[in-house]
Design a protein around this motif. Sequence first.
Motif, PDB file in Angstrom:
ATOM      1  N   LYS A 115      61.136  28.958  32.653  1.00  0.00           N
ATOM      2  CA  LYS A 115      60.531  29.991  31.813  1.00  0.00           C
ATOM      3  C   LYS A 115      59.830  31.036  32.677  1.00  0.00           C
ATOM      4  N   ALA A 116      59.139  30.583  33.714  1.00  0.00           N
ATOM      5  CA  ALA A 116      58.466  31.502  34.632  1.00  0.00           C
ATOM      6  C   ALA A 116      59.481  32.372  35.372  1.00  0.00           C
ATOM      7  N   CYS A 117      60.626  31.784  35.702  1.00  0.00           N
ATOM      8  CA  CYS A 117      61.683  32.552  36.375  1.00  0.00           C
ATOM      9  C   CYS A 117      62.207  33.668  35.469  1.00  0.00           C
ATOM     10  N   SER A 118      62.367  33.358  34.194  1.00  0.00           N
ATOM     11  CA  SER A 118      62.816  34.376  33.245  1.00  0.00           C
ATOM     12  C   SER A 118      61.778  35.482  33.117  1.00  0.00           C
ATOM     13  N   GLU A 119      60.522  35.097  33.046  1.00  0.00           N
ATOM     14  CA  GLU A 119      59.443  36.073  32.865  1.00  0.00           C
ATOM     15  C   GLU A 119      59.300  37.003  34.055  1.00  0.00           C
ATOM     16  N   THR A 120      59.581  36.487  35.252  1.00  0.00           N
ATOM     17  CA  THR A 120      59.393  37.279  36.474  1.00  0.00           C
ATOM     18  C   THR A 120      60.704  37.846  37.020  1.00  0.00           C
ATOM     19  N   SER A 121      61.768  37.770  36.223  1.00  0.00           N
ATOM     20  CA  SER A 121      63.072  38.365  36.581  1.00  0.00           C
ATOM     21  C   SER A 121      63.681  37.788  37.851  1.00  0.00           C
TER      22      SER A 121
END
Length: 329
Positions: A115-121
């Motif tokens: 989820k953090a990877c998605s949020e930070t592109s």
Amino acid sequence: MEEQMSELRRVCVTGAGGFIGSWLVKLLLSEGYKVHGTVRDPSNEKNAHLKKLDRATKNLQLFKADLLDYNAIVEAISGCEGVFHVASPVILSGASNPEEEIISPALLGTKNVLKACSETSVKRVVVVSSAAAIMFNPDWAQGTIMDESCWSNEEFCRSNENWYCLSKTMAERAAFKYAQENGLDVITVCPSLTLGPLLQSDVNFSSLVLLTFLKGSQELIETYNCENFVDVRDVAEALLLVYTKPDASGRYICSLNLIKFADLVDMVRNVYPSFNYPNNIPERNEGNDLSSEKLKKLGWKCRTLKETIADSIKYYQEVGLLTMEEKTT
């Protein structure tokens, strides 16, 4: 795409202070990457080895981040174009509440990272799974080679109380489910039992397996008849390889061929005849071998088991983990 991937120079490694994580950080630094590493406590002496790595002073930044703390994970990943999710709870026995101590942290930790990877592109995520997510499948024909299409059976793992295998299987499946639903580029690597010299001060489980074996313990022999091994340095190389190859996708087994413990004893005894090796190794049905052909087609090359064990023993002796007193007279 290849040119684009070559520009991804800032990455995050979760569980940077562990056995595989440490070697991966070392490799990434040597290749010129700037690395964000998550650890439980950057000031802890257990992580001092990371700060001593070449180029660490300039290119390594350690973050205090528990995988269950989403905001801390976002902070560590922010600014990175690639993530290696290595951290995972390893409790192989003695858990009073497996769901709470092993399974939930593995699942929630993986979901938080993705989820953090998605949020930070983040552009690509490499998740370290395990051969444990492949090998425990009673429906797979005995004696046939297992490839990436084989998954451990969750109900079989649960009924046998193999909580670690269950957690790795569930977490890997969850990673691919999240990737499909959210358009995130996720690749998984499944190493077998990992050996080799240590960078960290703590002795991890797989290294302890070899150490107890060299000291004559029968415990492992009584549990297993054969095993798949791989060198920790080759695992690190595999992780970087799948990260940088534009056409890499799906899951990858990272392992040497299956070896019987009787053959392992013979191989090591030929080089180190004076150690106190286990005796009376029982003969049982062989397990299933693992195929790393998919990874080799990407260009992965690996050390021989003989070389890995020799380097491991040399390290154990240098740091006093294996002494002359533990040899037979």
